[in-house]
Design an enzyme around this catalytic site. Structure first.
Site, PDB file in Angstrom:
ATOM      1  N   TYR A  79       6.121 -11.993   4.840  1.00  0.00           N
ATOM      2  CA  TYR A  79       5.134 -11.490   4.168  1.00  0.00           C
ATOM      3  C   TYR A  79       4.895 -12.339   2.863  1.00  0.00           C
ATOM      4  CZ  TYR A  79       2.511  -7.495   1.993  1.00  0.00           C
ATOM      5  OH  TYR A  79       1.683  -6.494   1.334  1.00  0.00           O
ATOM      6  N   ILE A 126      -4.189  -6.384   9.215  1.00  0.00           N
ATOM      7  CA  ILE A 126      -3.161  -5.477   8.573  1.00  0.00           C
ATOM      8  C   ILE A 126      -4.084  -4.836   7.412  1.00  0.00           C
ATOM      9  CG2 ILE A 126      -1.130  -4.865   7.363  1.00  0.00           C
ATOM     10  CD1 ILE A 126       0.155  -6.939   9.080  1.00  0.00           C
ATOM     11  N   LYS A 130       2.873 -12.233   8.007  1.00  0.00           N
ATOM     12  CA  LYS A 130       1.474 -11.646   7.158  1.00  0.00           C
ATOM     13  C   LYS A 130       1.446 -12.185   6.083  1.00  0.00           C
ATOM     14  CE  LYS A 130       0.049  -7.595   5.096  1.00  0.00           C
ATOM     15  NZ  LYS A 130       0.245  -6.340   4.153  1.00  0.00           N
ATOM     16  N   THR A 158       0.931  -1.155   0.192  1.00  0.00           N
ATOM     17  CA  THR A 158      -0.004  -0.048   0.030  1.00  0.00           C
ATOM     18  C   THR A 158       0.783   1.520   0.009  1.00  0.00           C
ATOM     19  OG1 THR A 158      -1.646  -1.226   1.307  1.00  0.00           O
ATOM     20  CG2 THR A 158      -1.920   1.161   1.166  1.00  0.00           C
TER      21      THR A 158
END
Length: 307
Positions: A135, A207, A163, A47
């Site tokens: 991630y 998240i 994540k 993001t």
């Protein structure tokens, strides 16, 4: 069990000027907004347009974030890249600047099998000077890290969490079951639409990109699950989904992020400027999104509140 790396972690957008440099005052303002509403900032993620930011500008963002957080929250910093030596070097610089924990995806140019993924993250974890969170985001890396690989990596003393932004309910359920009872390893979902489900199953954190706009809403969701107030948590998820739909529905990632920044600019949280290859929306579309968001959700206090 309350783990260190848990709760609401917002994958922060990167505020930039039209000349493509970091908008430091906006970054500091946004960090203050997140931390004062129960969320921790995760900078230099998807993001945050991390793949489009030069290394010098990345350091400016880390420095501004740490300064604004002022010890009130953990600062998560992305170190993803295709050159492991750069990721390691960046990690050392970011730790010197005050970042607390690093987050890294798999590289995204060459294909990699399970053994190569295992060796890559082991090498990275051996070399970075602070804890590492793995991630997984196939939408950008075009690789899916097998959960068996993550389970093996979870025993590394410098790997503290995972994540996962892959959209699979079965995978989400298995991830929670694998690590919810581990005091030394955290699972955080990056699938914002499943925040409620993940937390109810026992995930350690969420998240959500929409947390850039409504961090308190997600804090309410998280706290309500912990307190057993299912109806409030469900209402928070439903409202968060309505906000998310404005910038995500029928848009690919490269168009949803400019739409998110347009929404945020309506509240004075940042400019709507983007980093190439993404670009600011056309003026008419941007105006339409701003007006619709404000008409539907009101001011910042209202967008963060369940009514």
């Amino acid at each position: 069990m309350k783990k260190k790396f848990s709760g609401v972690v917002v994958p922060m957008i990167t505020p930039v000027h039209a000349d493509l440099t970091i908008d430091v005052p906006a970054a500091e303002k946004l960090v203050h907004y997140l931390t004062s509403n129960g969320a921790a900032p995760f900078i230099l993620g998807t993001t945050g347009e991390s793949a489009s930011i030069g290394r010098a500008e990345k350091k400016k963002l880390v420095e501004a974030t740490v300064k604004a957080a002022a010890g009130r929250s953990i600062v998560y910093a992305g170190i993803s890249g295709n050159a492991v030596t750069d990721s390691i070097e960046d990690a050392h610089h970011y730790q010197d600047l005050g970042a607390d924990v690093f987050v890294a995806t798999m590289t995204s140019y060459y294909p990699a099998d399970a053994d190569q993924m295992l060796r890559y993250f082991t090498l990275l974890a051996d070399k970075v000077p602070a804890p590492l969170i793995i991630y997984n985001i196939p939408a950008t890396t075009h690789l899916s890290i097998p959960l068996d690989v993550v389970e093996q990596l979870s025993t590394h003393p410098n790997i503290v969490g995972f994540k996962d932004s892959e959209r699979s309910v079965e995978r989400l359920e298995r991830s929670v079951s694998l690590w919810k009872d581990r005091s030394d390893f955290a699972f955080l979902t990056g699938w914002a639409a499943q925040s409620l489900r993940a937390l109810q199953l026992g995930a350690d954190g969420i998240i959500p990109s929409t947390g850039n706009l409504a961090p308190k809403l997600y804090d309410t969701l998280s706290r309500s699950v912990a307190e057993g107030n299912g109806q409030v948590a469900e209402n928070a998820q439903l409202k968060a989904d309505r906000i998310s739909e404005i910038y995500q529905k029928d848009r690919t990632l490269s168009y949803s992020l400019p739409a998110l920044k347009a929404m945020m600019s309506a509240y004075g949280l940042c400019q709507a400027c983007m980093l190439p290859p993404m670009f600011q929306l056309a003026a008419d579309e941007e105006k339409s999104i701003k007006n619709f968001t404000l008409s539907q959700f009101g001011d910042l206090e209202a967008i963060n509140t369940i009514k």
